[in-house]
Structures are given as structure tokens and as C-alpha cells.
Design a protein around this motif. Structure first.
Motif, mmCIF file in Angstrom:
data_model
loop_
_atom_site.group_PDB
_atom_site.id
_atom_site.type_symbol
_atom_site.label_atom_id
_atom_site.label_comp_id
_atom_site.label_asym_id
_atom_site.label_seq_id
_atom_site.Cartn_x
_atom_site.Cartn_y
_atom_site.Cartn_z
ATOM 1 N N ARG A 1 -24.786 -7.613 28.621
ATOM 2 C CA ARG A 1 -24.878 -6.329 27.900
ATOM 3 C C ARG A 1 -24.080 -6.373 26.605
ATOM 4 O O ARG A 1 -24.494 -5.790 25.598
ATOM 5 C CB ARG A 1 -24.413 -5.195 28.814
ATOM 6 C CG ARG A 1 -25.424 -4.876 29.929
ATOM 7 C CD ARG A 1 -25.007 -3.681 30.755
ATOM 8 N NE ARG A 1 -23.880 -3.969 31.648
ATOM 9 C CZ ARG A 1 -23.989 -4.482 32.867
ATOM 10 N NH1 ARG A 1 -25.182 -4.811 33.350
ATOM 11 N NH2 ARG A 1 -22.921 -4.672 33.620
ATOM 12 N N HIS B 1 -19.697 4.878 25.199
ATOM 13 C CA HIS B 1 -20.700 3.818 25.247
ATOM 14 C C HIS B 1 -20.592 2.875 24.051
ATOM 15 O O HIS B 1 -21.496 2.067 23.836
ATOM 16 C CB HIS B 1 -22.100 4.414 25.316
ATOM 17 C CG HIS B 1 -22.448 4.929 26.677
ATOM 18 N ND1 HIS B 1 -23.749 5.231 27.052
ATOM 19 C CD2 HIS B 1 -21.683 5.179 27.765
ATOM 20 C CE1 HIS B 1 -23.757 5.655 28.292
ATOM 21 N NE2 HIS B 1 -22.508 5.645 28.746
ATOM 22 N N ARG B 2 -19.505 2.981 23.288
ATOM 23 C CA ARG B 2 -19.324 2.067 22.151
ATOM 24 C C ARG B 2 -18.309 0.988 22.524
ATOM 25 O O ARG B 2 -17.181 1.325 22.864
ATOM 26 C CB ARG B 2 -18.834 2.830 20.913
ATOM 27 C CG ARG B 2 -18.749 1.934 19.667
ATOM 28 C CD ARG B 2 -18.375 2.731 18.421
ATOM 29 N NE ARG B 2 -18.255 1.895 17.265
ATOM 30 C CZ ARG B 2 -19.259 1.576 16.433
ATOM 31 N NH1 ARG B 2 -20.456 2.047 16.673
ATOM 32 N NH2 ARG B 2 -19.067 0.785 15.397
ATOM 33 N N THR C 1 -26.665 5.521 21.161
ATOM 34 C CA THR C 1 -26.528 4.641 22.332
ATOM 35 C C THR C 1 -25.239 3.835 22.297
ATOM 36 O O THR C 1 -24.855 3.241 23.309
ATOM 37 C CB THR C 1 -27.720 3.671 22.414
ATOM 38 O OG1 THR C 1 -27.844 2.984 21.162
ATOM 39 C CG2 THR C 1 -29.005 4.411 22.713
ATOM 40 N N GLN C 2 -24.589 3.795 21.146
ATOM 41 C CA GLN C 2 -23.323 3.073 20.984
ATOM 42 C C GLN C 2 -22.265 4.032 20.444
ATOM 43 O O GLN C 2 -21.582 3.750 19.466
ATOM 44 C CB GLN C 2 -23.513 1.861 20.075
ATOM 45 C CG GLN C 2 -24.456 0.843 20.670
ATOM 46 C CD GLN C 2 -24.742 -0.367 19.789
ATOM 47 O OE1 GLN C 2 -25.294 -1.352 20.257
ATOM 48 N NE2 GLN C 2 -24.384 -0.322 18.533
ATOM 49 N N GLY D 1 -16.436 0.426 26.951
ATOM 50 C CA GLY D 1 -16.173 1.617 26.160
ATOM 51 C C GLY D 1 -14.805 2.233 26.305
ATOM 52 O O GLY D 1 -14.446 3.115 25.530
ATOM 53 N N THR E 1 -20.460 -0.826 24.560
ATOM 54 C CA THR E 1 -21.292 -0.717 25.771
ATOM 55 C C THR E 1 -20.549 0.174 26.754
ATOM 56 O O THR E 1 -19.326 0.353 26.646
ATOM 57 C CB THR E 1 -21.525 -2.084 26.433
ATOM 58 O OG1 THR E 1 -20.293 -2.555 27.008
ATOM 59 C CG2 THR E 1 -22.070 -3.109 25.453
ATOM 60 N N PRO E 2 -21.244 0.728 27.745
ATOM 61 C CA PRO E 2 -20.538 1.499 28.774
ATOM 62 C C PRO E 2 -19.484 0.677 29.507
ATOM 63 O O PRO E 2 -18.447 1.212 29.911
ATOM 64 C CB PRO E 2 -21.669 1.928 29.718
ATOM 65 C CG PRO E 2 -22.890 1.942 28.867
ATOM 66 C CD PRO E 2 -22.711 0.802 27.899
ATOM 67 N N PHE F 1 -19.150 9.447 28.800
ATOM 68 C CA PHE F 1 -20.319 9.805 27.996
ATOM 69 C C PHE F 1 -21.063 10.998 28.596
ATOM 70 O O PHE F 1 -21.331 11.987 27.912
ATOM 71 C CB PHE F 1 -21.247 8.587 27.901
ATOM 72 C CG PHE F 1 -22.292 8.680 26.833
ATOM 73 C CD1 PHE F 1 -21.980 8.412 25.512
ATOM 74 C CD2 PHE F 1 -23.605 9.011 27.139
ATOM 75 C CE1 PHE F 1 -22.944 8.478 24.518
ATOM 76 C CE2 PHE F 1 -24.577 9.083 26.159
ATOM 77 C CZ PHE F 1 -24.241 8.806 24.847
#
Length: 524
Positions: free
Chosen positions: A305, A470-471, A465-466, A477, A473-474, A151
């Protein structure tokens, strides 16, 4: 107990794509699906009466058209296994309640001329959006069909050029920000806002603005793919490829647990206690909210998360109908050939307030509807002269009065109200034309697939953010689960986004690398 190289949890199109690449490489595959049919959100079923084929979920294949899976026909889905698309010249049209229309075609010059009917300055603004869209499209698509770059590194790279910095700017703004900056005519604004809201993001959601440029560029370059015979032709072609390469399928089989040994996924256990062991890997179409239910001993931070992954602000209520004849619209211009009709009022403030109502769990008094007669673009779906209808209305998953379960009580009533509203835009949406109907509420959508948590058919929200690595979550991902080797993830909640992307290709590339196989050699 059965032994395979790879066990796949879920028979949606993304998992089938990943499995098909591995099967072509010689891996012994089994696909386990909890429903009694394969395809997940890419299915075509006789939902109303025999002889009428309806796409229950996805009915337009746009994003997959840029995927090397189809561009280069890497699995022979088109050349060998029957995958064929029609491409309507007019993918979208907005119909306003005063009878005026605004169409979007695959021709940039035609789109500019169409917008000029409402505003010359808006037409000029669209020309610039079209130009920018075609400039950024290669940048975007180059990373969509393979594992995402980190990211931070992605933004650092973009920050090195003028066009990259423009992209960063678009990514951080909302669709409303971008559209309000560039367009002045309210009908033009509503036209694009409604199209982009099909991504289940409200117009003012920050981190969604890039969608305008990407959507315009994709439509003008690739159009909308309408599967001949129904959306499921993609699923069927993948099943044929897998079958040719020795894969096995088990439907009505619900996986309950991933079997873990020494920190490695080695198989799965079904609800009835049967075990399927995997020598190489397990692939799971497991929503992040549910991941901890399948994997015992998962890292608590990773699990927490994953549980906080955001779902879309709103969901959808879908109505399917078998018709005696195609719909005829009450419009000033002939747009009968448009694939999707956006039904709009002429009141911008009222349009925007509908999204506020959704936010608070209320059904908008005047619905937000996309309407289609898919059989107009593909006559193989119906008996001669007949038609199918598909309507897609935005609604909350959880209603302010009664929660999500309230949908089971009001479903028939709401379907009837939608048909009554749509009839205002049509000459012939009445009892004499409607043979039978079928509808899915947001609760039904969630029931149809565990990937559609809270009725989000795109897996999770399309926020910055996704996005990319980061999709969702990090942690997750890169299609893997930290602390668990040889466990891979697929689904609409993974990179690049929800919808029909054929995104399982990215998971396949990651697996090929980990398993020491040459992906390029297999697809050559």
C-alpha cells in the motif's frame, strides 16, 4: 558505534522540528543527512553567483504561520534564535497577456474591490468565500499541527453540523467545480485556478475543492511569510535550538537500514557501515515508496500500500537568476510589490488544456508559470540595487518522449524558452539584466531529496484519499509503521500536507505520548 536517545534520518525542516521538541525535553539527538547541508526543501543557497541568496525550493512560508510552533513561539525560534519574516501586503497578482492584472492581498475588502473590476457578481461570490473561509479555518487548522483524528471519525463529526457538511461537500469536489459554480468571469476563474494549482493538483482533480476556502482564509489572516535572509532562516533557527539543547548533526551521511531488534527500531546503519543506536526511538523522513528498502521484514500489505501512494500529476521546472535590477512588468496597473506573479493568457480553454498536456507527459506549448523577485520583499538577499528571480513552471516528471532522463538533455534549452516566454510580460528580462541563471528540472528535484519522488516537492498528491489520517496511507497515517515499535515518520508526505507546515510538531506529540513525556510542560 554511537549511542543516542533518538536518531533522526534526514535533516529536512519537519524532522528538525520533531527533534527540536525532543531535544528541549532533554533527549540526546543525532540528525543524519545525506546531503552536505541541512534543511531539505527549506534551504537558501548561492546558486548563481556569490552574494545572491536563492531559495532553492520553498520560497513562501504560509501554512506554518498558523502553527503553534510559531504562534506561541514554543521553541523560541523567533525570540531567541533569529527567525524573522516579512509579510508582503500583496502576496499574489495575476498578470494577463493583455496587460491587465488581478491582485490578492491580505485585506478582504480590497480583494472584493479588485474582483469587482471584472465582475460585480464575482466580487459578491468572493465575499461569501472569504466569510466561509474564515469560519472553517479554525476547524481545519485545529487538526493540522497535531496527530490526525481517525479518518472515519473526522467525517462523522463533520456530518453533525451544517458547516461540517459544507466542508465535506467542498472536500469531495474539485477546485474547478467550486470555482465554476461561483465565478463567471474567465480571468477571475483563471486567477484562482492558477493559484490553487501551485498545490500540484490539476483544476479538475476531485477531492481538492476545499483548497479554495483554506487558501483564501490563510492568505487573508496570515499572509505569506518571507524569511529574512532567505527561507533557510527557519532551518537555521531550528539548528540553533537543537544545538543549544545538545543535539549533534552529521551531513554527507546516507542511512541505508533501520536496525530492528525484537520488533523495535533500535538504531540505523549508514552506507559506510557505521551504526547509530537509539535508546528511545528512530525518526525517519522516508518516503512511503522507499520505506521497504530501509526496513527489512516489513509487513507485505503495509509495504504494498505504501508503494501505491500517488504522486502529483505534474512536477516543476524551477529557474533562478541573479539580476542587475528588479523585474519591471508590462501591466496596466503597478503591481511591482507583489511577491508572486502568475503569468496568464486570456484564453480559458487553452489554460485548461495545458493540464491535459501535462497528464500525457507533454510540455505545454505555452508554459504555466509563477514568477517572483523574492529580493523585493527581502533586500538582505542581494547586493544593493540588485535582485533575485525565481520562476516555477509546471512540467511532467516523465516526458512522453525520452522519459525523465530526457530532462538532462533538454534542460538548458527549456530554461531558455521559459526566459523568452517570461520576457513577454517584463520590460527588462533580457541579457543586459541577467547576470547568471541556475535551474532544477523535475529529475534534479528528485535527486536533491528522496522525499521528492517523481519530482513531487509536496511529497505526495493532495487528494482526499491521502488526507488526514489517510496521508500517505491509513497504515502510516499516525506517523508510525505497523509491526515496528518506536519507528516514527516525518516529511511532506505525512499529515497534514506538503509544503512548509512545521508538521513535525504532530510527530513530536505522538512521540511524547508514547515515551510518557508531558508535551504541554515542555512548551510552557
Amino acid at each position: 558505534m554511537a549511542n543516542y536517545d533518538v536518531v533522526v534520518i534526514g535533516g529536512g525542516h519537519n524532522g528538525l522540528v520533531t527533534a527540536a521538541y525532543l531535544a528541549k525535553a532533554g533527549k540526546r539527538i543525532v540528525v543524519l543527512e545525506q546531503n552536505d547541508y541541512l534543511g531539505g526543501g527549506v534551504v537558501t543557497r548561492e546558486l548563481t553567483v556569490p552574494g545572491f541568496k536563492h531559495d532553492q525550493h520553498s520560497m513562501a512560508h504560509i501554512m506554518i504561520q498558523a502553527n503553534p510552533l510559531l504562534v506561541n513561539d514554543e521553541l523560541g525560534l523567533k525570540a531567541r534564535y533569529g527567525l524573522k519574516y516579512n509579510f508582503p501586503d500583496r502576496p499574489f497578482a495575476s498578470i494577463f497577456d493583455d496587460g491587465s492584472t488581478l491582485s490578492m492581498t491580505t485585506d478582504p475588502e480590497a480583494n472584493i474591490a479588485e474582483i469587482a473590476k471584472f465582475s460585480r457578481s464575482d466580487a459578491d461570490a468572493y465575499a461569501e468565500i472569504s466569510r466561509l473561509g474564515q469560519a472553517v479555518l479554525p476547524i481545519l487548522t485545529s487538526g493540522f499541527y497535531q496527530p490526525p483524528a481517525p479518518f472515519g471519525a473526522t467525517f462523522a463529526m463533520l456530518d453533525q453540523s451544517e458547516i461540517g457538511r459544507e466542508l465535506i461537500n467542498f472536500m469531495h469536489k474539485s477546485c474547478w467545480d467550486i470555482i465554476a459554480e461561483r465565478f463567471t468571469n474567465e480571468k477571475v476563474r483563471m486567477h484562482f485556478l492558477k493559484l490553487l494549482s501551485e498545490n500540484l493538483a490539476a483544476p479538475d482533480e476531485k477531492g481538492t475543492g476545499i483548497a479554495l476556502f483554506f487558501f483564501v482564509a490563510m492568505i487573508e489572516k496570515y499572509g505569506i511569510g518571507v524569511g529574512v535572509g532567505g527561507s533557510a532562516v527557519l532551518t537555521h533557527s531550528l539548528i540553533a535550538s537543537l544545538t543549544d539543547n545538545g543535539a549533534e548533526f552529521r551531513t554527507a551521511t546516507r542511512v541505508e537500514k533501520v536496525i530492528v531488534s525484537d520488533g523495535r527500531a533500535v538504531g540505523v546503519r549508514t552506507a559506510d557501515g557505521e551504526e547509530f543506536l537509539a535508546r528511545d526511538a528512530v525518526i525517519g523522513a522516508i518516503h512511503p515508496h522507499l520505506l521497504g528498502n530501509f526496513i527489512d521484514g516489513m509487513d507485505s500489505g503495509v509495504k504494498a500500500r505504501a508503494g501505491r501512494v500517488q504522486q502529483a500529476l505534474y512536477s516543476a521546472f524551477a529557474v533562478h537568476a541573479a539580476l542587475n535590477e528588479p523585474l519591471r512588468y508590462k501591466t496596466d496597473e503597478d503591481v511591482q510589490d507583489a511577491y508572486v506573479m502568475e503569468l496568464l493568457s486570456t484564453d480559458m480553454e487553452a489554460f485548461l488544456r495545458k493540464f491535459d498536456e501535462l497528464k500525457y507527459g507533454r510540455i505545454p506549448r505555452e508554459p504555466l508559470i509563477g514568477l517572483s523577485c523574492p529580493s523585493v520583499a527581502d533586500g538582505t538577499r542581494v547586493p544593493a540595487g540588485k535582485a533575485t528571480m525565481y520562476a516555477f513552471s509546471y512540467v511532467p516528471y516523465s516526458l512522453s518522449e525520452g522519459g525523465p532522463q530526457q530532462w538532462d538533455r533538454i534542460k538548458d534549452e527549456y530554461e531558455a524558452s521559459l526566459i523568452q516566454h517570461m520576457a513577454k510580460y517584463c520590460h527588462n528580462l533580457d541579457a543586459s539584466n541577467i547576470i547568471a541563471t541556475y535551474s532544477d528540472s523535475p529529475l534534479d528535484l528528485e535527486r536533491s531529496s528522496p522525499s521528492f519522488q517523481r519530482g513531487d516537492i509536496h511529497g505526495c498528491a493532495p487528494y482526499l484519499t491521502q488526507f488526514a489520517g489517510h496521508r500517505p496511507t491509513p497504515d502510516l497515517g499516525n506517523y508510525t509503521v505497523p509491526g515496528l515499535e518506536r519507528m516514527y515518520l516525518v516529511g511532506p508526505f505525512m499529515h497534514p500536507a506538503g509544503g512548509v507546515f512545521g508538521a513535525g510538531r504532530g510527530t513530536a506529540i505522538r512521540m511524547f505520548d508514547d515515551l510518557g513525556m508531558n508535551f504541554d510542560r515542555v512548551i510552557a
